[in-house]
Design a protein around this motif. Structure first.
Motif, PDB file in Angstrom:
ATOM      1  N   ARG A 279     -11.118  -4.866  -6.798  1.00  0.00           N
ATOM      2  CA  ARG A 279     -10.185  -4.632  -5.691  1.00  0.00           C
ATOM      3  C   ARG A 279      -8.791  -4.421  -6.272  1.00  0.00           C
ATOM      4  N   PRO A 280      -7.946  -3.702  -5.586  1.00  0.00           N
ATOM      5  CA  PRO A 280      -6.562  -3.540  -6.066  1.00  0.00           C
ATOM      6  C   PRO A 280      -5.888  -4.897  -6.237  1.00  0.00           C
ATOM      7  N   GLU A 333      -5.343   1.398  -6.581  1.00  0.00           N
ATOM      8  CA  GLU A 333      -6.076   2.378  -5.807  1.00  0.00           C
ATOM      9  C   GLU A 333      -6.074   3.724  -6.530  1.00  0.00           C
ATOM     10  N   ASN A 334      -7.232   4.403  -6.493  1.00  0.00           N
ATOM     11  CA  ASN A 334      -7.451   5.725  -7.092  1.00  0.00           C
ATOM     12  C   ASN A 334      -7.605   5.701  -8.611  1.00  0.00           C
ATOM     13  N   THR A 359     -10.665   1.771  -4.154  1.00  0.00           N
ATOM     14  CA  THR A 359     -10.200   2.094  -2.807  1.00  0.00           C
ATOM     15  C   THR A 359      -9.125   1.095  -2.379  1.00  0.00           C
ATOM     16  N   ALA A 360      -8.685   1.207  -1.140  1.00  0.00           N
ATOM     17  CA  ALA A 360      -7.627   0.318  -0.646  1.00  0.00           C
ATOM     18  C   ALA A 360      -8.055  -1.137  -0.627  1.00  0.00           C
ATOM     19  N   CYS A 363     -14.000  -0.857  -4.036  1.00  0.00           N
ATOM     20  CA  CYS A 363     -14.305   0.349  -4.796  1.00  0.00           C
ATOM     21  C   CYS A 363     -15.542   1.013  -4.199  1.00  0.00           C
TER      22      CYS A 363
END
Length: 377
Positions: A279-280, A333-334, A359-360, A363
């Motif tokens: 996760r971010p 993210e990205n 992702t936000a 993933c």
């Protein structure tokens, strides 16, 4: 001027500030293309600049603001620079002999005397000589970490290219399964995969890591014939518009034994444990610790090898987490990366690898291969 495919001036400026660099001189073909747009890739429609890079110099100079100057071989005309590049300005070079005087003069004119200038570890010696022998008194620093971090976060266009590269690779792997049979040689399989890559829309091939039984997957192409009952590792990568893929499947002509199937199931679980925790904001080293703790508690056999690496212009762009070490930085993210899990079976590694994007809130996979060992015939 073209729109950059992935290069982001704002992100570059932030990283220059973070690492306290006044400029970076990039010299490797991949980074020259990434930062300037100069067609230095082997997969370019005409890869002549990459082919002649041993004779004619091409560089990118990143300024602290994120703006970029492209230094290019003079035969690449000014109108071509405008048509192909996203650099802010350009300087023509006739030969390596011109580099010392031209580069020193440009750095002085741009107020960089006495400043901190980053270079890549594999910068050519003649470039190092030009920087060190000038009267500019430059503080030359390595900048590989800056460039790696710069390329970690992908643009929408980069994501689209990576997704398409994965899609083509999956189609080629399916074709290869149909081509497998007892007695086929690794040379025949490589040629078949190469042809299928180009037919399916790849611009180039990247790697054919193929293993029959206990053969060396890093040195295929010996003419070795596939025997019934041997596990085949098909680990392929191709290039699509400069961006690469890296996916594998395992297969056997006949039936796979239960031990191999059990190992593969455990590796898939380990991969999913990674997938569920990304996760971010999570530190990459911490992710490795989390999933290894999970593995020790939930898998009662074996000793898996875990590798998490970013992927983009290169297959193993940057090692993020896992057995070979992790990066002390957070997921963003990205970011696009691979989760590879491997374990020894009959003196050879078997495993799974898939491509993911952060992702936000977690993933998701960019690839969609069915895990397991495919049984043929």
């Amino acid at each position: 001027m073209q729109t950059p495919v992935g290069y982001n001036k704002l992100r570059a400026a932030k990283l220059m500030e973070k690492y306290d660099l006044d400029a970076m001189l990039v010299t490797s073909p991949l980074n020259v293309w990434y930062t300037t747009g100069l067609p230095m890739l082997h997969s370019a429609a005409n890869p002549i600049l990459e082919a002649l890079s041993n004779k004619y110099p091409n560089f990118g100079l990143i300024h602290r603001s994120g703006a970029v100057t492209v230094f290019h071989w003079v035969a690449f005309m000014a109108e071509s620079v405008e048509a192909f590049c996203w650099a802010d300005d350009s300087v023509a070079l006739f030969s390596k002999d011109m580099v010392a005087d031209t580069l020193a003069g440009e750095l002085e004119d741009r107020g960089l005397a006495g400043k901190r200038v980053g270079i890549e570890t594999d910068a050519p010696v003649y470039v190092l000589d030009a920087l060190n022998e000038s009267d500019l008194d430059l503080q030359v620093q390595r900048c590989d970490d800056v460039l790696n971090e710069l390329r970690l976060v992908k643009s929408a266009e980069e994501l689209a290219r990576l997704a398409r590269a994965a899609e083509i690779t999956q189609a080629v792997l399916d074709k290869c399964l149909g081509f497998l049979r007892e007695g086929v040689t690794d040379l025949e399989l490589i040629q078949f995969a190469r042809d299928e890559m180009l037919k399916a829309g790849a611009d180039d091939w990247n790697h054919f890591t193929i293993r029959f039984g206990g053969s060396d997957p890093e040195a295929p192409g010996t003419g070795r014939k596939l025997q019934r009952g041997e596990i085949v590792r098909l680990d392929l990568g191709l290039v699509y518009k400069g961006y690469v893929s890296d996916l594998n499947i395992h297969a056997v002509v006949g039936q796979a034994d239960q031990e191999a199937k059990g190992i593969m199931e455990g590796l898939v679980q380990l991969q999913r444990a990674c997938e569920e925790n990304v996760r971010p904001g999570l530190n990459m080293i911490e992710l490795g610790e989390i999933v290894y703790d999970w593995y020790d508690e939930n898998v009662s056999y074996g000793s898996a090898f875990l590798l998490g690496h970013s992927i983009g212009l290169q297959v193993e762009d940057f090692h993020m987490f896992g057995t070979v070490g992790g990066a002390d930085m957070a997921f963003e993210e990205n970011m696009v990366f691979e989760i590879e899990t491997w374990e020894n079976y009959n003196n050879a590694l078997i495993g799974v690898e898939d491509i993911y994007v952060v992702t936000a809130d977690g993933c998701k996979k960019l690839s969609s291969l069915t895990p397991g060992i495919r049984e043929i015939g």
